[in-house]
Design an enzyme around this catalytic site. Sequence first.
Site, PDB file in Angstrom:
ATOM      1  N   LYS A 101      51.754  53.810 -95.577  1.00  0.00           N
ATOM      2  CA  LYS A 101      51.468  52.539 -94.897  1.00  0.00           C
ATOM      3  C   LYS A 101      50.500  52.685 -93.722  1.00  0.00           C
ATOM      4  O   LYS A 101      49.735  51.777 -93.414  1.00  0.00           O
ATOM      5  CB  LYS A 101      52.773  51.900 -94.407  1.00  0.00           C
ATOM      6  CG  LYS A 101      53.686  51.421 -95.529  1.00  0.00           C
ATOM      7  CD  LYS A 101      53.135  50.189 -96.206  1.00  0.00           C
ATOM      8  CE  LYS A 101      54.099  49.615 -97.242  1.00  0.00           C
ATOM      9  NZ  LYS A 101      53.464  48.547 -98.045  1.00  0.00           N
ATOM     10  N   GLU A 123      54.318  41.417 -91.115  1.00  0.00           N
ATOM     11  CA  GLU A 123      55.613  41.193 -91.752  1.00  0.00           C
ATOM     12  C   GLU A 123      56.159  42.551 -92.153  1.00  0.00           C
ATOM     13  O   GLU A 123      55.406  43.489 -92.355  1.00  0.00           O
ATOM     14  CB  GLU A 123      55.448  40.316 -92.998  1.00  0.00           C
ATOM     15  CG  GLU A 123      55.064  41.066 -94.298  1.00  0.00           C
ATOM     16  CD  GLU A 123      53.690  41.743 -94.261  1.00  0.00           C
ATOM     17  OE1 GLU A 123      52.873  41.377 -93.394  1.00  0.00           O
ATOM     18  OE2 GLU A 123      53.458  42.655 -95.076  1.00  0.00           O
ATOM     19  N   SER A 390      55.107  58.305-102.333  1.00  0.00           N
ATOM     20  CA  SER A 390      54.516  57.425-101.320  1.00  0.00           C
ATOM     21  C   SER A 390      55.183  57.480 -99.955  1.00  0.00           C
ATOM     22  O   SER A 390      54.573  57.125 -98.957  1.00  0.00           O
ATOM     23  CB  SER A 390      54.530  55.982-101.837  1.00  0.00           C
ATOM     24  OG  SER A 390      55.840  55.622-102.224  1.00  0.00           O
TER      25      SER A 390
END
Lengths: 406, 267
Positions: A101, A123, A390
């Site tokens: 991220k 968000e 990930s």
Amino acid sequence: MTTSLTNVPDTQGRFGEFGGAYVPETLVAALAQLDSAYQTAMADPEFDREFNRLLTEYVGRPTPLHIANRLTKHAANKSASGKAATIWLKREDLAHTGAHKINNTLGQALLTQRMGKQRVIAETGAGQHGVATATACAHLGLSCEVYMGSEDVRRQRLNVVRMELLGAKVNRVDSGSRTLKDATNEAMRDWMGSVETTHYILGSVVGPSPFPRIVRDFQSCIGREAREQFLAATGKLPDTIVACVGGGSNAAGMFYPFIDDVSVKLVGVEAGGSGPALGQHAAPLCEGSPGVLHGSRSYVLQDSDGQTADVHSCSAGLDYPGVGPEHSYWKDTGRAQYTSVTDAEALDAFSITARCEGIIPALESAHALAHAIALAGEMNENEHLVVNLSGRGDKDVDEAARLLAE
Amino acid sequence: MNRIDQIFESAKTDGRKLLMPFVCGGRPSLDALPPMLVGLEQSGASIVEIGFPFSDPIADGPVIAAAMHQALLDGVTPTGLFEAIAKARSQLDLGIIAMVSMSIVGRMGLERFIADAKAAGIDGLIVPDSPQEESDDLAAAAREAGLTLTLLVAPTTTGERLERIVRACTGFVYLMARMGITGESSCPPEVQSRVEQIRAISDLPIACGFGISTPEHIASVTSSADAAIVGSALVRRVENAINNGEDATAEAIRFTEELAGGLSASC
């Protein structure tokens, strides 16, 4: 394939019939400003230098790519043939903050500065994107507010503490189902009244144009590195790549640099949850149909009246009723295949990866691992399969312990 | 001629300004909709916007979003709304605008949604999450069916884009009085210069909404605009009445009458 599938989106933000910008008029000017800032940044070598410097020095890129020996042996043992393709892991769990991220949030935080804005909103579902946004904002000196459903605040308390430590304000959302989609609604509502001073750092390849493209591009460092690393190690390209898909940002970043390598099979793994009925899973590409949600047209999970359906997954990061429009495009053009694994299968892969490799994966990534283990067993022994790992699973240990005890 | 065009035209002839209340479809109930519409017309409404409840109304503030959420819990569907509107239509002269998300229109299918809306007696559409760039098909289908399609003009909408939007509108132009989401405001919005900008490029009537909550606000915006739209202030009163076990329809009618007082003040 005669034409390149990489030449998308078009100027309207369309990936074939998907994408676009279905937003209230209030946001049109902000999206145009973002698009223009992004085009200017892309044309400026200084932006690229600064972004890459942050990715190297601050995030710790490139992240490693390596063979998972014991996981490969496990896959062979489970296979009918007793053999399996070699499994490789792309270690996004080793990036700063513990997941991919951060690649996107740093890129967009730099864009925020370029647009002369000082305030960022975001968000978050599980809290990973919220933490990554708070991190980028702390590092670059931007003020940050994160919208999070009150149900997720309860489930992911530790990430709330992390965001607050990083100086972000966490706004609890009590509307609707009190999860990610409602947090996204609130962030968009905030942005409609604050666009002149505020940038909205959207966390996945979803939402109105130009977000799907921007997030994909910022995440493409994953696939570019993996491609170079695999070539350097073996002199060829991998046969198959597997990544989990919620909104789809880690998969888009991994797949995109391989789109023109037609020999490389791309497989996205959605959250199959507890079953195939609407409400039991979060697998719009496998079980949904095209519709409009959160500003773009893509595969979605809706009821017959167009109301967003409830979704379920043990993994909060995959618990979303929509998916990025480019994935819908890749699905319909056949360039990528999409499948799903259940909560139970993901949980099994979570434990196996911890024991076989000494890596506790995020429950999101465990979906990709579950499918990769099964798929490797169906492939030839001399073939190679790369899994995008990930994120790390520290955030999930409470939830996993609870589920494993059931 | 479409009913919306007729209503604005006769108002223009008479030098009247119009009140356009917004109600959340299915609140307090589908059965209450026909008598509520009749009462709104009698108390001074010329056109009513009916919001189709949607699970993720990103352009709406907490008041309307919560009302929509409750309507969905009560099982209100687009088909149910069409039936309730059809029942009321023969008793009404007022114009009816459906305010509906692209998610709902897209799922039903554009052609079917418009055919059903027309059959129910709806006169026009507002699809707030479909900006001009995404509205070509919508505009063509609405025109074909004889329904108006109104697009929104935001405070940030300027220049060539403003012209494109205004040109794409039929019936009337919806001018947002302020940025942000639907909701009430304490001070009256200043819209005169925006109204003049739109008048310079179009003869279409201009209805002004967002943050308009009192008769004084209505007097203020209709000193330049042709109509005032009141949403959250009315929906809040309906929801309060429901929560207090009072007659929500009567409360909607009473408040509409109070709002209509602002219209005469501007004449």
